[in-house]
Design a protein around this motif. Structure first.
Motif, PDB file in Angstrom:
ATOM      1  N   CYS A  41       0.823  -1.219   0.000  1.00  9.51           N
ATOM      2  CA  CYS A  41       0.000   0.000   0.000  1.00  9.51           C
ATOM      3  C   CYS A  41       0.853   1.264   0.000  1.00  9.51           C
ATOM      4  CB  CYS A  41      -0.974  -0.039   1.168  1.00  9.51           C
ATOM      5  SG  CYS A  41      -2.257  -1.299   0.915  1.00  9.51           S
ATOM      6  N   THR A  45       0.619   4.010  -2.963  1.00  3.13           N
ATOM      7  CA  THR A  45       0.483   5.439  -2.661  1.00  3.13           C
ATOM      8  C   THR A  45       1.558   6.238  -3.395  1.00  3.13           C
ATOM      9  OG1 THR A  45      -0.511   4.942  -0.516  1.00  3.13           O
ATOM     10  CG2 THR A  45       0.420   7.138  -0.789  1.00  3.13           C
ATOM     11  N   LEU A  51      -6.135   4.351  -2.323  1.00  5.56           N
ATOM     12  CA  LEU A  51      -6.409   3.068  -1.666  1.00  5.56           C
ATOM     13  C   LEU A  51      -7.857   3.001  -1.215  1.00  5.56           C
ATOM     14  CD1 LEU A  51      -3.196   2.772   0.536  1.00  5.56           C
ATOM     15  CD2 LEU A  51      -3.632   1.711  -1.694  1.00  5.56           C
ATOM     16  N   PHE A  81      -3.228   1.970   8.921  1.00  9.88           N
ATOM     17  CA  PHE A  81      -2.783   2.275   7.564  1.00  9.88           C
ATOM     18  C   PHE A  81      -2.193   3.687   7.493  1.00  9.88           C
ATOM     19  CE2 PHE A  81      -4.993  -1.493   6.130  1.00  9.88           C
ATOM     20  CZ  PHE A  81      -4.299  -1.852   4.985  1.00  9.88           C
ATOM     21  N   ALA A  86       0.253   4.829   4.474  1.00 15.37           N
ATOM     22  CA  ALA A  86      -0.588   4.361   3.369  1.00 15.37           C
ATOM     23  C   ALA A  86      -2.055   4.590   3.721  1.00 15.37           C
ATOM     24  CB  ALA A  86      -0.321   2.885   3.104  1.00 15.37           C
ATOM     25  N   LEU A  88      -5.958   5.078   3.805  1.00 16.68           N
ATOM     26  CA  LEU A  88      -7.094   4.602   3.015  1.00 16.68           C
ATOM     27  C   LEU A  88      -7.993   5.785   2.684  1.00 16.68           C
ATOM     28  CD1 LEU A  88      -8.005   1.444   5.156  1.00 16.68           C
ATOM     29  CD2 LEU A  88      -6.645   1.515   3.038  1.00 16.68           C
TER      30      LEU A  88
END
Length: 193
Positions: A41, A45, A51, A81, A86, A88
């Protein structure tokens, strides 16, 4: 006038892709991240992908846990995350099941994979270019939903492709990183020439 969708996404199924598949995970203490998910992830990115999680959550519909419990776990997962670099953009979920749902949850839903509803909603709400997007799932229904939505590349995590016909079958999230890098290097090459 037609809408132009500028941003590609990496769509992720949850159970079996983000977390180790267990029996209807809904508590933080039972949630175990799949090895390599944060590396994948972070790479996505860096490559400019948004994401987005798209997850069937029939455990809600079956009465195994509540939407409130799902949201509590999702908030914790999203914080992890973000802390890993990373973030979302969104988490879409479908709590309905046409056969095993209880009460109001027992119904067909356009958002329940293999239907494309969650990805189409993400397209409209986040301004995504589905043709340039990728989906990573571990079930045939993930691949079918992505194809129905017009997602350009589908990755199936696991060894058995069944009849899903994904773009690529991968055995690990490290394999997914290699596919992402290759895909976007080719796209950049095409843009230059």
């Amino acid at each position: 006038m037609t809408k132009t969708y500028a941003k590609p996404a990496l769509f992720l199924d949850r159970d079996g892709v983000i977390n180790v598949e267990k029996n209807y995970v809904h508590r933080i203490e039972d949630f175990e991240f799949v090895d390599g998910i944060f590396d994948l992830c972070r790479l996505a990115t860096r490559l400019g992908l948004v994401l987005v999680v798209v997850t069937n959550q029939a455990g809600i519909g079956r009465g195994f846990y509540t939407e409130a419990q799902f949201h509590e776990l999702t908030a914790w997962m999203s914080e992890r995350f973000a802390a890993e670099g990373a973030p979302l953009a969104a988490v879409y979920f479908c709590p309905f099941h046409p056969e095993h749902g209880v009460g109001e949850y027992k119904c067909e839903s356009f958002e329940r994979k293999p239907n494309p509803g969650m990805m189409l909603r993400a397209r409209d709400e986040l301004g995504l270019d589905l043709a340039r997007s990728l989906l990573l799932g571990d079930k045939e229904s993930d691949i079918a939903a992505a194809k129905a939505a017009g997602v350009g590349v589908t990755l199936l995590l696991g060894e058995d492709a069944d009849s899903a016909r994904p773009t690529v079958v991968i055995c690990s999230l490290a394999d997914a990183c290699a596919v992402l890098e290759r895909h976007f290097l080719l796209e950049l090459h095409d843009d230059v020439f």
